[in-house]
Design an enzyme around this catalytic site. Structure first.
Site, PDB file in Angstrom:
ATOM      1  N   ASP A 193       0.866  -1.181   0.000  1.00  0.00           N
ATOM      2  CA  ASP A 193       0.000   0.000   0.000  1.00  0.00           C
ATOM      3  C   ASP A 193       0.901   1.229   0.000  1.00  0.00           C
ATOM      4  OD1 ASP A 193      -3.252   0.242   0.792  1.00  0.00           O
ATOM      5  OD2 ASP A 193      -2.094   2.082   1.085  1.00  0.00           O
ATOM      6  N   SER A 194       0.334   2.379  -0.410  1.00  0.00           N
ATOM      7  CA  SER A 194       1.123   3.608  -0.398  1.00  0.00           C
ATOM      8  C   SER A 194       0.877   4.416   0.874  1.00  0.00           C
ATOM      9  CB  SER A 194       0.811   4.436  -1.645  1.00  0.00           C
ATOM     10  OG  SER A 194      -0.577   4.641  -1.739  1.00  0.00           O
TER      11      SER A 194
ATOM     12  N   CYS B 194     -13.995  -0.828  -7.786  1.00  0.00           N
ATOM     13  CA  CYS B 194     -15.084  -0.171  -7.048  1.00  0.00           C
ATOM     14  C   CYS B 194     -15.508   1.109  -7.767  1.00  0.00           C
ATOM     15  CB  CYS B 194     -14.696   0.093  -5.593  1.00  0.00           C
ATOM     16  SG  CYS B 194     -13.271   1.154  -5.410  1.00  0.00           S
TER      17      CYS B 194
END
Ligand code: SAH
Length: 393
Positions: free
Chosen positions: A247-248, A337
């Site tokens: 993840d960032s 999404c």
């Protein structure tokens, strides 16, 4: 009561119980922000009661299609009670549940999640904003809880001419809560977490992933866009030997590491990688690394319909890279999404990625949001999360 008169022919979507009236459909009529209006066909026939939003291109959203219904505190109490009762019937496997899913629950522009003893809510429309105090009272009465945190700190509020807001609306105390999902313990911060605190929509898919990792005996797992490591815990619970969370967001990864330990998994089985996913996938390829299962759960690449084409390329790119990184017999759980990208288009994008990667895969399962995030027949817009569980040949 002010009336909003539609142009001839523009009554059809309301007659089909779709709750939105766009600016261009209105012949005449105006009201204040959030004020209740009578929506009428061109000939004055009643269509719906709604709330007016002077700044938004969705100029009115319907509260009710029943002419006899009054839009008052009792109306909101009924709608909230119905939404809460529906979740009780669904028997969700967690003490963190989406209680109100906007239009799909007859409460446009309102999102409410329950995290243990605390509610976290977003008011995304002038109508829900105007009735905020009444809605909050109804929510506390229906749930028997006493704390509600507001997370209306989202960009879409600007489209409604509303400022961002965040803070306790009722009660106070620690914003960090521990929730249970399946057998796992998770920590959620309703003040700092993404959205209202967590991605409850992926609850069932995390469980499906845990089962698939166990069933197919996946040892090495790469969880891309991991946030606080929900799918990583699932992989560990499924018996994976090594799991990487990519993840960032450094704080999200720190929490992922804490949650691994909190759930009793050996920290040496989990690695947090603070990186851009696309770059990390390329690096793994360059290093000749391979995985037995990969999750791709990116943020909304297409926030609006205008971005669908560019987003499609971005989805295709990460899926192509992930498919190349999987061993034969490996699993890909891949999601979008973006509301503008429906299941069919997503399927097409991932199929294209498979062609480019030279990889053939079976669809094990088509994935969607958990049932406490319902979609109605009349309002397909609430169906935003789509995914595929793939098994590489
Ligand atoms: N799978 C998660 C939810 C993912 S939300 C769960 O089950 O809870 C999307 C995540 O992608 C966010 O945590 C965000 O920080 C991260 N993100 C966004 N852009 C990114 C990028 N380019 N590279 C890595 N992570 C990114």
């Amino acid at each position: 009561m002010k009336a909003i008169r539609l142009r001839e022919g523009k009554e059809r979507s309301l007659q089909r119980r779709h709750p939105w009236v766009f600016e261009g459909s209105i012949a005449k009529g105006k009201a204040d922000a959030g004020e209740t209006v009578r929506i009428e066909a061109h000939d004055g026939r009643f269509l719906a009661w709604g709330a007016y939003s002077p700044a938004s291109s969705i100029r009115v959203r319907a509260w009710s299609f029943d002419e006899a219904e009054r839009i008052d505190a009792a109306f909101f109490a009924r709608r909230v009670q119905q939404a809460v009762a529906l979740r009780q019937r669904m028997a969700v496997a967690s003490d963190a549940v989406r209680l109100v899913h906007g239009e799909a629950d007859g409460l446009p522009g309102l999102v409410v999640d329950r995290y243990a003893d605390c509610l976290s809510a977003q008011f995304l429309f002038t109508g829900s904003e105007r009735w905020k105090a009444v809605i909050v009272d109804a929510l506390l009465a229906a749930t028997g809880l006493s704390r509600l945190y507001e997370r209306s700190d989202v960009g879409v509020r600007a489209l409604e001419g509303l400022p961002e807001q965040r803070g306790w609306l009722r009660g106070a105390g620690d914003t960090q809560l521990t929730i249970r999902e399946h057998g796992w313990q998770l920590q959620v911060d309703v003040a700092q977490g993404h959205k209202t605190g967590y991605y409850l929509d992926q609850r069932d898919n995390r469980q499906h992933f845990a089962q698939a990792v166990r069933h197919y005996g996946c040892a090495e797992v790469l969880n891309c866009y991991s946030y606080t490591g929900g799918f990583s815990l699932a992989a560990l619970a499924g018996g994976a030997a090594r799991v990487s969370s990519v993840d960032s967001s450094a704080p999200a990864l720190e929490l992922a590491c804490r949650l691994v330990q909190l759930n009793g998994f050996d920290a040496s089985r989990h690695q947090a990688v603070d990186a851009d996913v696309n770059a990390h996938l390329r690096e793994c390829l360059a290093q000749g690394r391979r995985f037995d299962a990969i999750v791709l759960d990116p943020p909304k690449f297409a926030p609006t319909a205008a971005q669908v084409e560019r987003a499609s390329r971005a989805y295709k790119d990460i899926n192509r890279l992930a498919l190349k990184l999987l061993r034969s017999g490996g699993l890909l759980f891949s999601f979008s999404c973006s509301g503008g990208i429906g299941p069919e288009l997503f399927h097409k994008i991932v199929a294209g990625a498979g062609i480019d990667a030279g990889v053939d895969a079976l669809i094990l399962q088509r994935l969607a949001a958990a049932c406490d995030h319902p979609t109605t027949l009349q309002f397909p817009e609430s169906d935003y999360l789509t995914g595929l569980a793939l098994l590489v040949r």
